[in-house]
Design an enzyme around this catalytic site. Structure first.
Site, short mmCIF file in Angstrom:
data_model
loop_
_atom_site.label_atom_id
_atom_site.label_comp_id
_atom_site.label_asym_id
_atom_site.label_seq_id
_atom_site.Cartn_x
_atom_site.Cartn_y
_atom_site.Cartn_z
N SER A 134 5.73 11.21 40.15
CA SER A 134 4.58 11.69 40.92
C SER A 134 3.73 12.74 40.24
O SER A 134 2.69 13.12 40.80
CB SER A 134 5.04 12.26 42.26
OG SER A 134 5.39 11.22 43.10
N PHE B 124 13.39 1.68 49.16
CA PHE B 124 14.52 2.28 48.45
C PHE B 124 15.57 2.86 49.40
O PHE B 124 16.30 3.78 49.04
CB PHE B 124 14.02 3.34 47.46
CG PHE B 124 13.05 2.79 46.46
CD1 PHE B 124 13.37 1.65 45.72
CD2 PHE B 124 11.81 3.37 46.26
CE1 PHE B 124 12.48 1.10 44.80
CE2 PHE B 124 10.91 2.84 45.34
CZ PHE B 124 11.24 1.70 44.61
N ALA B 125 15.64 2.27 50.62
CA ALA B 125 16.66 2.72 51.56
C ALA B 125 18.05 2.54 50.94
O ALA B 125 18.94 3.38 51.11
CB ALA B 125 16.55 1.95 52.87
C1 REX Z 1 11.27 6.90 44.95
C2 REX Z 1 12.75 6.69 45.10
C3 REX Z 1 10.91 8.35 45.21
C4 REX Z 1 13.51 7.15 43.92
C5 REX Z 1 9.42 8.58 45.17
N1 REX Z 1 8.90 8.91 43.99
O1 REX Z 1 8.73 8.51 46.18
C6 REX Z 1 7.57 9.38 43.82
C7 REX Z 1 7.75 10.81 43.31
C8 REX Z 1 6.79 8.52 42.88
O2 REX Z 1 7.83 11.07 42.14
N2 REX Z 1 7.95 11.74 44.27
C9 REX Z 1 8.34 13.09 43.99
C10 REX Z 1 15.01 6.93 43.96
C11 REX Z 1 9.55 13.47 44.75
C12 REX Z 1 7.24 14.08 44.27
O3 REX Z 1 6.16 13.73 44.72
O4 REX Z 1 7.44 15.26 44.04
N3 REX Z 1 15.63 7.29 45.22
C13 REX Z 1 15.54 7.82 42.86
C14 REX Z 1 16.20 6.39 46.05
C15 REX Z 1 16.80 6.97 47.30
O5 REX Z 1 16.24 5.21 45.80
N4 REX Z 1 17.46 6.00 48.10
O6 REX Z 1 15.96 8.95 43.16
O7 REX Z 1 15.38 7.44 41.70
#
Ligand code: REX
Length: 399
Positions: free
Chosen positions: A90, A148-149
């Site tokens: 992100s 990604f649940a």
């Molecule tokens: C996706 C799941 C998390 C990852 C997500 N990522 O929404 C966006 C991001 C692109 O970077 N967000 C961060 C997975 C937090 C932000 O904005 O600061 N988790 C993992 C799962 C959980 O699959 N069940 O941790 O790789």
């Protein structure tokens, strides 16, 4: 111009390599000195908690501090190097916001106009503005919650998939919205997919071209790439390892993927050097007009205390009272923290090559204290923090 001094504090596994030089503090005279030993300690802790590798780089005026620990590649055992490229998740959102704020500067976009003015019929509510989208206040459901649940099966189902942005928005619209437009902060990748669609509509170019022409080339970010729907990270890079939900299950090598599930919300590749250059340029006022940077820094409360969200930009208030500005990133296999001081003169990028490991995520957060607060990480009791920007923007909370 300040002369560049390079300080290498590399950690291979738990073994400390000697420091090659000890820096004098080169930033603002009032800023605490960088605690590089503290950063290295944090990186080692992340390894103990399950990260194969970790790295950090601090740019402070002309001085560069580097640290790396563990491995970039569990197969070959190659040590993490601070120049290794990685997926920034992100932190991409800040790049996307900058492109849109430049379009505001060029009078091609109005922050308070409905998204539907530019993308007719895309959203089911004409009250959702560009500003709501960039500040995570649109109420558009985050489709990645469902995707990604289940962490590993969810990832494997989309690893090679190519979505159109409209398909991702459709996934979101199949669920109820989280709040009325502008009424609350509710983090959603959908917002930055919509932001990417706005870029493409207004410029007539793919987001990749706009990242390249407006940010990557002007700042000479030679480690920064948008390869979607390509699956490989170009050149020397860290491999990313996803932590399964089941305790004790082996890490999953997640390096190769399209990141099509995120696109303009999270698919950029970069390096610690390039992220520091980018944030220093942004906060130093070199990417947008002062007026548009001020819009990005109109903080509204976000989730968690001591945090605010502007437009594609996070504010974090550190334990010493200093506030820093940037973004966090989490894609499968990589956690990133990229933050800079208010004036952009000191920037930190820190990465661990694992994800879905909350302990590692919380540990890596502590690199911020070491980088910006030095050894003094607590504000004296009763004393006001030295820097705060809780600039409420009442016009944004209409509903
Ligand atoms: C996706 C799941 C998390 C990852 C997500 N990522 O929404 C966006 C991001 C692109 O970077 N967000 C961060 C997975 C937090 C932000 O904005 O600061 N988790 C993992 C799962 C959980 O699959 N069940 O941790 O790789």
């Amino acid at each position: 111009m300040a002369s560049a001094r390079v300080v290498v504090g590399a950690v291979a596994g738990a073994v400390l390599l000697p420091l090659l030089a000890v820096p004098a503090h080169a930033g603002s005279p009032t800023a605490p000195a960088v605690d590089l030993a503290g950063v290295r300690g944090v990186l080692r802790s992340a390894l103990a908690q399950g990260a194969p590798g970790s790295m950090a780089r601090i740019d402070d005026g002309g001085t560069v501090y580097r640290a790396a620990a563990g491995v970039a590649d569990r197969g070959s055992g190659r040590a993490m190097g601070d120049a290794d490229r990685f997926r920034i998740g992100s932190v991409t959102k800040t790049f996307t916001a900058v492109v849109l704020l430049q379009l505001v500067d060029e009078k091609k976009l109005s922050l308070d106009a409905p998204v539907n003015r530019y993308l007719p019929g895309l959203l089911p509510d004409d009250r959702i503005t560009v500003r709501h989208v960039l500040g995570h206040r649109s109420g558009l459901y985050d489709y990645t919650n469902d995707m990604f649940a289940k962490t590993v099966p969810g990832f494997e189902a989309v690893r090679k998939k190519v979505f159109t942005p409209r398909e991702l928005v459709k996934l979101s619209l199949g669920r109820p919205r989280t709040n009325a437009p502008g009424a609350a902060y509710s983090y959603s990748n959908t917002n930055f997919v919509v932001a990417g669609m706005l870029i493409e509509k207004l410029t007539g170019n793919p987001v990749r071209t706009e990242y390249e022409n407006r940010i990557i080339q002007p700042l000479k970010l030679s480690d920064t790439f948008y390869v979607h729907p390509g699956t490989k990270i170009p050149g020397r890079h860290a491999r990313g390892y996803l932590t399964p939900d089941q305790a004790g299950a082996p890490l999953v090598d997640a390096t190769e993927q399209t990141v099509s599930w995120a696109q303009s919300a999270g698919a950029l590749i970069s390096s610690t050097r390039d992220l520091n250059t980018f944030l220093s340029a942004l906060l130093g006022g070199r990417l947008t007009s002062a007026a548009q940077l001020a819009q990005m820094e109109r903080w509204l409360p976000s989730s968690g205390s001591g945090q605010g969200y502007g437009l594609g930009l996070r504010r974090r208030d550190l334990s010493c009272g200093i506030s820093v500005y940037g973004h966090t990133g989490a894609v499968q296999g990589f956690y990133t923290y990229a933050f800079a001081s208010k004036d952009g003169k000191r920037a930190l990028a820190a990465v661990a090559n694992t994800s879905n490991n909350g302990t590692v995520l919380n540990t890596m957060l502590r690199t911020l204290d070491s980088a910006f607060c030095g050894k003094t990480v607590r504000a004296p009791r009763g004393k006001a923090p030295v820097e705060r920007h809780e600039d409420m923007a009442p016009a944004l909370t209409l509903d």
